[in-house]
Design a protein around this motif. Structure first.
Motif, PDB file in Angstrom:
ATOM      1  N   PRO A  90      28.545  22.280  29.777  1.00 54.06           N
ATOM      2  CA  PRO A  90      27.246  21.553  29.780  1.00 54.06           C
ATOM      3  C   PRO A  90      26.097  22.562  30.351  1.00 54.06           C
ATOM      4  O   PRO A  90      25.024  22.184  29.740  1.00 54.06           O
ATOM      5  N   ASP A  93      24.425  27.967  27.401  1.00 56.04           N
ATOM      6  CA  ASP A  93      23.603  28.153  26.160  1.00 56.04           C
ATOM      7  C   ASP A  93      24.232  28.667  24.782  1.00 56.04           C
ATOM      8  O   ASP A  93      23.982  28.382  23.534  1.00 56.04           O
ATOM      9  N   GLN A 138      30.609  17.257  21.791  1.00 52.02           N
ATOM     10  CA  GLN A 138      29.539  16.875  22.759  1.00 52.02           C
ATOM     11  C   GLN A 138      28.466  17.993  22.967  1.00 52.02           C
ATOM     12  O   GLN A 138      27.599  18.145  24.037  1.00 52.02           O
ATOM     13  N   LYS A 139      28.313  18.584  21.630  1.00 52.73           N
ATOM     14  CA  LYS A 139      27.054  19.790  21.780  1.00 52.73           C
ATOM     15  C   LYS A 139      25.736  19.011  21.781  1.00 52.73           C
ATOM     16  O   LYS A 139      25.332  17.975  21.218  1.00 52.73           O
ATOM     17  N   ARG A 140      24.985  19.713  22.356  1.00 55.97           N
ATOM     18  CA  ARG A 140      23.558  19.329  22.574  1.00 55.97           C
ATOM     19  C   ARG A 140      22.702  19.940  21.992  1.00 55.97           C
ATOM     20  O   ARG A 140      23.023  21.295  21.545  1.00 55.97           O
ATOM     21  N   PRO A 141      21.383  19.725  21.229  1.00 58.73           N
ATOM     22  CA  PRO A 141      20.536  20.496  20.732  1.00 58.73           C
ATOM     23  C   PRO A 141      20.123  21.806  21.515  1.00 58.73           C
ATOM     24  O   PRO A 141      20.151  21.489  22.980  1.00 58.73           O
ATOM     25  N   GLN A 143      22.348  24.269  22.034  1.00 60.21           N
ATOM     26  CA  GLN A 143      23.587  25.153  22.310  1.00 60.21           C
ATOM     27  C   GLN A 143      23.817  25.552  21.049  1.00 60.21           C
ATOM     28  O   GLN A 143      23.993  25.032  20.209  1.00 60.21           O
TER      29      GLN A 143
END
Ligand code: CTP
Ligand code: CA
Length: 224
Positions: A90, A93, A138-141, A143
């Motif tokens: 989480p 980067d 579960q990748k977020r913007p 990353q």
């Protein structure tokens, strides 16, 4: 080429790297494993650290000692690796999954050492969790997620399928058909693909130089 002055490009960034094989228990004294040496993942962790990132290395059995300054978590099985990665991902980067995770594990590891009582032995295997696909889902913007693909045939199409299916930003293809590339060696020969369909092929080089090529591709991907 990196500039000699000014702030390091990855200062303030956190990177998660996996390295080495996983060992899946058959019984208390035996396991299923593979020949991954952990050298490629270690080289990546060292390079990201040199570029200014703070780095956590999730290391499978036999991964060589890491230099001071890297946070290291030693794991054994695919399930340990998943647990460690879910803890650090989480905040990451940049995540680079260079580990050679076992695809199957004994469905029911024996509690005691298996005795050689019968002429043949069958062990039921079940799939391990796909760590990289779990992280991709579960990748977020913001990353950046990088995977490896080890292939012996249909290299390009198989690698591109993994890039897409696991929701990666870059995939590093390792062809076992290339002399001097892959497991145990100090050299590697890679091709990097991104989601825009761009393909960059590199020469056979020491794994430390391969690591800096991969990190350069990551920096470019991040617009740094
Ligand atoms: N990987 C993973 N968890 C697994 C298996 C693979 O995280 N259980 C990761 C590897 O670390 C690598 C990428 O997925 O970054 C691709 O691994 P590879 O073995 O080439 O592909 P698989 O998806 O396992 O498919 P196959 O072995 O059938 O080619
Ligand atoms: Ca696999």
């Amino acid at each position: 080429q990196q500039k000699l002055t000014g702030p390091l490009p990855l200062a303030g960034k956190f990177a998660l790297v996996t390295a080495g094989p996983t060992y899946e228990a058959i019984d208390p004294v035996r396991f299923i494993g593979n020949h991954s040496s952990g050298k490629m993942g270690l080289a990546l962790a060292v390079e990201l650290h040199k570029l200014g990132a703070s780095v956590t290395l999730v290391a499978g059995p036999g991964t060589p000692a890491s230099p001071e300054g890297l946070n290291r978590v030693n794991i054994r099985s695919a399930s340990d690796m998943l647990q460690a990665c879910l803890e650090y991902y989480p905040a990451a980067d940049i995540t680079i999954m260079s580990a050679a995770v076992a695809d199957y594990r004994p469905a029911q590891p024996a509690g005691q050492k298996i005795k050689k009582n019968s002429p043949t032995l069958t062990i039921d295997l079940e799939k391990t969790p796909d760590v990289l696909a779990t992280l991709g889902a579960q990748k977020r913007p913001g990353q950046t997620l990088v995977g490896f693909a080890l292939e012996t045939e249909h290299e390009e199409s198989y690698a591109l399928a993994k890039l897409d299916k696991k929701n990666l930003d870059l995939i590093v293809l390792n062809s076992l058909n290339d002399q001097g590339a892959g497991f145990g060696t100090n050299t590697n020969k890679i091709t990097i693909f991104n989601r825009n369909g761009e393909k960059t092929a590199f020469d056979l080089k020491p794994k430390t130089a391969v690591a800096s090529d991969i990190c350069a591709a990551v920096l470019r991907q991040m617009g740094l």
